[in-house]
Enzyme design. Structure first.
Site, PDB file in Angstrom:
ATOM      1  N   GLU A   1       0.831  -1.204   0.000  1.00 20.83           N
ATOM      2  CA  GLU A   1       0.000   0.000   0.000  1.00 20.83           C
ATOM      3  C   GLU A   1       0.869   1.260   0.000  1.00 20.83           C
ATOM      4  OE1 GLU A   1      -2.853   0.318   3.186  1.00 20.83           O
ATOM      5  OE2 GLU A   1      -3.840   2.002   2.223  1.00 20.83           O
TER       6      GLU A   1
ATOM      7  N   ASP B   1       0.036  -5.133   3.252  1.00 24.24           N
ATOM      8  CA  ASP B   1      -0.626  -3.962   3.839  1.00 24.24           C
ATOM      9  C   ASP B   1      -0.327  -4.036   5.332  1.00 24.24           C
ATOM     10  OD1 ASP B   1      -2.148  -1.927   4.744  1.00 24.24           O
ATOM     11  OD2 ASP B   1      -4.061  -2.682   3.982  1.00 24.24           O
TER      12      ASP B   1
ATOM     13  N   ILE C   1      -0.776  -2.150   7.801  1.00 23.27           N
ATOM     14  CA  ILE C   1      -1.913  -1.791   8.658  1.00 23.27           C
ATOM     15  C   ILE C   1      -3.145  -1.688   7.781  1.00 23.27           C
ATOM     16  CG2 ILE C   1      -2.931  -0.080  10.185  1.00 23.27           C
ATOM     17  CD1 ILE C   1      -0.209   0.712  11.087  1.00 23.27           C
ATOM     18  N   ASP C   2      -4.098  -2.599   7.958  1.00 24.35           N
ATOM     19  CA  ASP C   2      -5.360  -2.506   7.237  1.00 24.35           C
ATOM     20  C   ASP C   2      -6.405  -1.977   8.196  1.00 24.35           C
ATOM     21  OD1 ASP C   2      -7.229  -2.783   5.171  1.00 24.35           O
ATOM     22  OD2 ASP C   2      -7.968  -4.591   6.133  1.00 24.35           O
TER      23      ASP C   2
ATOM     24  N   THR D   1      -6.640   1.418   8.777  1.00 26.90           N
ATOM     25  CA  THR D   1      -5.624   2.236   9.452  1.00 26.90           C
ATOM     26  C   THR D   1      -6.177   2.912  10.701  1.00 26.90           C
ATOM     27  OG1 THR D   1      -4.823   2.670   7.232  1.00 26.90           O
ATOM     28  CG2 THR D   1      -3.844   3.950   9.002  1.00 26.90           C
TER      29      THR D   1
ATOM     30  N   ASP E   1      -5.665  -5.102   0.743  1.00 26.37           N
ATOM     31  CA  ASP E   1      -6.631  -5.231   1.843  1.00 26.37           C
ATOM     32  C   ASP E   1      -7.168  -6.659   1.946  1.00 26.37           C
ATOM     33  OD1 ASP E   1      -6.665  -2.425   2.455  1.00 26.37           O
ATOM     34  OD2 ASP E   1      -8.075  -2.072   0.822  1.00 26.37           O
TER      35      ASP E   1
END
Ligand code: IPD
Length: 239
Positions: A40, A60, A62-63, A65, A178
């Site tokens: 990302e 990713d 941190i999905d 966020t 994601d």
């Protein structure tokens, strides 16, 4: 208050960048010969987002966020870590899906009226898209289904399907980073994946429907007013 919130988000992004670039790519414990990389943060920085047949890391860190759920995932192996619950979800193609070592299995519910459906509003604030998102949700609710949930993270929503906590999850507007890990979690737990209009799932299309079985999935497909966001692998737009 707004400044404090920005500080938290900045910290989350810094941790994400560190986790994505140091934790996975440089730590020899996690090292797998790296051919291609989609992340990302790197795509946001202008790197290409091309999914080919070559071994590829899709990350990713941190999905979701704003909820600070870290995760990282691979195409043939998926890892989602829910830090709030201290749950580590892992899936490996052909080997099953597990949460903290316990094998996952999707729900065996066949009745849509007894089913719980997860979805998210996403980040698209275009009027037409928002209208379709609400209209779809209204139709799903009025099927009727038993309930609707949203964990605030596409990755966690997919893990909820894999765990049998919800029967289905759909969203238009997600990115490949994601959903890649969670998608593998669902299929390895016995669930199905498809496009929101019922065709085969296209990982770069930014549309996904996951369910415990095809019967439940197809009833949700009938309610969704689909739209087509710009694909993840679309060429960068000219300024
Ligand atoms: C988002 C989350 C959210 C979903 C969005 C995603 P991010 O990821 O998964 O639940 O609705 O579509 O983009 O941007 O917070 O990593």
């Amino acid at each position: 208050m707004a400044e404090q919130w920005q500080d938290v988000l900045d910290h989350a992004v810094a941790v994400a960048q560190k986790a994505g670039k140091v934790g996975l790519l440089e730590n020899p414990d996690y090292f797998i010969p790296l051919v291609l990389f989609i992340g990302e943060e790197s795509v946001a920085a202008g790197e290409p987002c091309d999914l080919t047949d070559e071994p590829t890391w899709i990350i990713d860190p941190i999905d979701g966020t704003t909820n600070f759920f870290p995760l990282a995932f691979l195409l043939i192996m998926g890892v989602v870590y829910s830090c709030l619950e201290d749950k580590m979800f892992v899936a490996r193609r052909g080997k099953g899906a597990f949460c903290n070592g316990k094998q996952l299995r999707v729900s065996d519910q066949k009745d849509i009226h007894c089913s719980i459906v997860a979805t998210e509003f996403g980040s698209n604030r275009d009027g037409g898209a928002v209208e379709k998102i609400f209209s779809s949700l209204r139709k799903v609710v009025c099927l009727p289904v038993h309930g609707v949930r949203g964990a605030g993270s596409a990755a966690i929503n997919l893990c909820l399907v894999a765990s049998g906590c919800v029967e289905a999850y759909y969203e238009i507007g997600v990115h490949v980073w994601d959903v890649a890990a969670g998608a593998l979690m669902v299929t390895e737990a016995g669930g199905v994946l498809m496009d929101v209009e019922g065709g085969a799932l296209d990982m770069m299309s930014r549309r996904i429907l996951a369910a415990n079985n095809r019967h439940i999935a197809e009833q949700i497909v009938g309610q969704i007013q689909a739209f087509t966001p710009q694909r993840d692998d679309a060429p960068p737009q000219q300024q």
